[in-house]
Design a protein around this motif. Sequence first.
Motif, PDB file in Angstrom:
ATOM      1  N   ASP A 105       0.836  -1.208   0.000  1.00  0.00           N
ATOM      2  CA  ASP A 105       0.000   0.000   0.000  1.00  0.00           C
ATOM      3  C   ASP A 105       0.867   1.252   0.000  1.00  0.00           C
ATOM      4  N   LEU A 106       1.889   1.257   0.832  1.00  0.00           N
ATOM      5  CA  LEU A 106       2.757   2.425   0.961  1.00  0.00           C
ATOM      6  C   LEU A 106       3.517   2.684  -0.341  1.00  0.00           C
ATOM      7  N   LYS A 107       3.957   1.620  -0.988  1.00  0.00           N
ATOM      8  CA  LYS A 107       4.612   1.771  -2.294  1.00  0.00           C
ATOM      9  C   LYS A 107       3.646   2.401  -3.295  1.00  0.00           C
ATOM     10  N   ASN A 108       2.431   1.884  -3.313  1.00  0.00           N
ATOM     11  CA  ASN A 108       1.425   2.404  -4.241  1.00  0.00           C
ATOM     12  C   ASN A 108       1.125   3.871  -3.965  1.00  0.00           C
ATOM     13  N   MET A 109       1.005   4.227  -2.688  1.00  0.00           N
ATOM     14  CA  MET A 109       0.709   5.610  -2.326  1.00  0.00           C
ATOM     15  C   MET A 109       1.797   6.567  -2.808  1.00  0.00           C
ATOM     16  N   ALA A 110       3.049   6.136  -2.654  1.00  0.00           N
ATOM     17  CA  ALA A 110       4.163   6.970  -3.117  1.00  0.00           C
ATOM     18  C   ALA A 110       4.101   7.155  -4.633  1.00  0.00           C
ATOM     19  N   LEU A 111       3.802   6.096  -5.354  1.00  0.00           N
ATOM     20  CA  LEU A 111       3.711   6.174  -6.809  1.00  0.00           C
ATOM     21  C   LEU A 111       2.516   7.017  -7.259  1.00  0.00           C
ATOM     22  N   LEU A 112       1.403   6.850  -6.595  1.00  0.00           N
ATOM     23  CA  LEU A 112       0.202   7.607  -6.961  1.00  0.00           C
ATOM     24  C   LEU A 112       0.414   9.097  -6.745  1.00  0.00           C
ATOM     25  N   GLU A 113       1.077   9.451  -5.663  1.00  0.00           N
ATOM     26  CA  GLU A 113       1.366  10.862  -5.421  1.00  0.00           C
ATOM     27  C   GLU A 113       2.307  11.409  -6.493  1.00  0.00           C
ATOM     28  N   LYS A 114       3.271  10.604  -6.876  1.00  0.00           N
ATOM     29  CA  LYS A 114       4.246  11.029  -7.882  1.00  0.00           C
ATOM     30  C   LYS A 114       3.583  11.304  -9.230  1.00  0.00           C
ATOM     31  N   HIS A 115       2.498  10.579  -9.537  1.00  0.00           N
ATOM     32  CA  HIS A 115       1.849  10.688 -10.849  1.00  0.00           C
ATOM     33  C   HIS A 115       0.592  11.558 -10.824  1.00  0.00           C
ATOM     34  N   MET A 116       0.395  12.329  -9.787  1.00  0.00           N
ATOM     35  CA  MET A 116      -0.804  13.173  -9.695  1.00  0.00           C
ATOM     36  C   MET A 116      -0.952  14.117 -10.885  1.00  0.00           C
ATOM     37  N   LYS A 117       0.160  14.725 -11.302  1.00  0.00           N
ATOM     38  CA  LYS A 117       0.102  15.689 -12.404  1.00  0.00           C
ATOM     39  C   LYS A 117      -0.327  15.032 -13.713  1.00  0.00           C
ATOM     40  N   ASP A 118       0.002  13.751 -13.865  1.00  0.00           N
ATOM     41  CA  ASP A 118      -0.375  13.033 -15.090  1.00  0.00           C
ATOM     42  C   ASP A 118      -1.893  12.976 -15.264  1.00  0.00           C
ATOM     43  N   GLU A 125       1.566  16.378  11.976  1.00  0.00           N
ATOM     44  CA  GLU A 125       2.168  16.254  10.646  1.00  0.00           C
ATOM     45  C   GLU A 125       1.944  14.868  10.057  1.00  0.00           C
ATOM     46  N   ASN A 126       2.163  13.823  10.875  1.00  0.00           N
ATOM     47  CA  ASN A 126       1.995  12.453  10.378  1.00  0.00           C
ATOM     48  C   ASN A 126       0.535  12.117  10.080  1.00  0.00           C
ATOM     49  N   VAL A 127      -0.352  12.564  10.953  1.00  0.00           N
ATOM     50  CA  VAL A 127      -1.781  12.288  10.752  1.00  0.00           C
ATOM     51  C   VAL A 127      -2.246  12.928   9.451  1.00  0.00           C
ATOM     52  N   LYS A 128      -1.884  14.185   9.246  1.00  0.00           N
ATOM     53  CA  LYS A 128      -2.283  14.880   8.020  1.00  0.00           C
ATOM     54  C   LYS A 128      -1.677  14.220   6.787  1.00  0.00           C
ATOM     55  N   ARG A 129      -0.438  13.776   6.925  1.00  0.00           N
ATOM     56  CA  ARG A 129       0.238  13.154   5.787  1.00  0.00           C
ATOM     57  C   ARG A 129      -0.440  11.839   5.392  1.00  0.00           C
ATOM     58  N   VAL A 130      -0.777  11.022   6.390  1.00  0.00           N
ATOM     59  CA  VAL A 130      -1.444   9.752   6.114  1.00  0.00           C
ATOM     60  C   VAL A 130      -2.797   9.997   5.455  1.00  0.00           C
ATOM     61  N   MET A 131      -3.563  10.917   5.997  1.00  0.00           N
ATOM     62  CA  MET A 131      -4.882  11.190   5.432  1.00  0.00           C
ATOM     63  C   MET A 131      -4.773  11.792   4.038  1.00  0.00           C
ATOM     64  N   THR A 132      -3.763  12.605   3.829  1.00  0.00           N
ATOM     65  CA  THR A 132      -3.535  13.181   2.501  1.00  0.00           C
ATOM     66  C   THR A 132      -3.235  12.081   1.481  1.00  0.00           C
ATOM     67  N   LEU A 133      -2.369  11.147   1.852  1.00  0.00           N
ATOM     68  CA  LEU A 133      -2.036  10.039   0.962  1.00  0.00           C
ATOM     69  C   LEU A 133      -3.265   9.183   0.655  1.00  0.00           C
ATOM     70  N   MET A 134      -4.115   8.994   1.648  1.00  0.00           N
ATOM     71  CA  MET A 134      -5.329   8.201   1.437  1.00  0.00           C
ATOM     72  C   MET A 134      -6.295   8.900   0.485  1.00  0.00           C
ATOM     73  N   VAL A 135      -6.430  10.198   0.651  1.00  0.00           N
ATOM     74  CA  VAL A 135      -7.317  10.951  -0.240  1.00  0.00           C
ATOM     75  C   VAL A 135      -6.757  10.945  -1.663  1.00  0.00           C
ATOM     76  N   ILE A 136      -5.435  11.123  -1.785  1.00  0.00           N
ATOM     77  CA  ILE A 136      -4.799  11.068  -3.105  1.00  0.00           C
ATOM     78  C   ILE A 136      -5.031   9.712  -3.741  1.00  0.00           C
ATOM     79  N   GLU A 137      -4.883   8.657  -2.954  1.00  0.00           N
ATOM     80  CA  GLU A 137      -5.093   7.308  -3.466  1.00  0.00           C
ATOM     81  C   GLU A 137      -6.502   7.149  -4.038  1.00  0.00           C
TER      82      GLU A 137
END
Length: 355
Positions: free
Chosen positions: A89-102, A139-151
């Motif tokens: 999941d964490l790998k996917n989240m990092a990739l999904l965030e990286k490709h947001m602009k696409d 910071e961590n709580v916001k970051r986790v929730m941000t990644l989930m919303v991006i996902e």
Amino acid sequence: MKKRALILALAGIMAALLTGCGSLKDDAVVVKAGDEEITAGVANFYARYTQAQYETYFASYFGGDDMWTKNASDGKTYEESIKETLLDDLKNMALLEKHMKDYDVKLTKADKKAIDDAAEEFDKANSQKKKDKVSGSEENVKRVMTLMVIEQKMRSAIVAEANVNVTDEEAVQKHMQYVEFDYTTSSDSSDSSDSSDSSDTTVSDDEKKQVKEKAAAFAEGAKTAEDFASYATEQGTEAKDATFDSDSVSPSKEVVKAADKLGEGELTGVVESDTACYVAKVTSLNDEAATETKKQSLLTEKQDKYYKKVLKKWKKEEKITVHKGTWNKIDFTKLSVKAKDTSTTGTSTDSASGN
């Protein structure tokens, strides 16, 4: 889960105070994909959120207080199995965030406000000591929730380009009414009223023969009955409903195979399986409600397949680094985490215990 529900759910997790928690450097990197990083603090909070869901809602099913050391179906312990999924999941989240602009995906003001509000709610609901245990800094709580919303937003954007569809022919579901004549009987070994003492036993060959004869008599009478269900009731039994296609296995693969060859209004006759025999009547060759449900299910399957294909492609293209030493410090057996129930009193019903 819906985005809002997911965010609010995060606000309720709390940590029971247990000893033996390994040291975890909050800003150490666990996953890196290109320039995108998932820190240990973020990984820990995400893992603890998931752990809380299991310990609160599924612990009794998965083995109670020591569920994490129990063997899962894949040969690993439940801790190993769940953590393997979380790392992916964490790998996917990092990739999904990286490709947001696409995909021109951005967080809206409403998204950011919901995240801020939930982080504030979590902060108020938990003591500093408990927040430290789960890396629950703002910071961590916001970051986790941000990644989930991006996902969630990225998944929607990706499947929107999938261009998949499901035809009526693929999804069509038939409907049958059937009566089951069971080859097993319930017995009570203790002669008590406690249902836990009862068990199912297979009837003798002679009794099985009688069951088949009863089914055959029912099938013969059903041929001229105006209403299958009413006739079943008259005969002291019950007609059940089932929707099916050629791949269905309920109520049994044998009766499905027999019914699938019939036209609307036709009867199967007596159909045998290992545990029972059946008589069924096909009442519809296209159950519209069941067909629509199946269509949506198949569509979701195709979309998921496309979504996973995109992620798999990105993983091949991008160098992904995992720092397993840091990830392995997140231990579910040394720290118990449960959801905090604030639905009525605003206080937790959890109890703390040590090991």
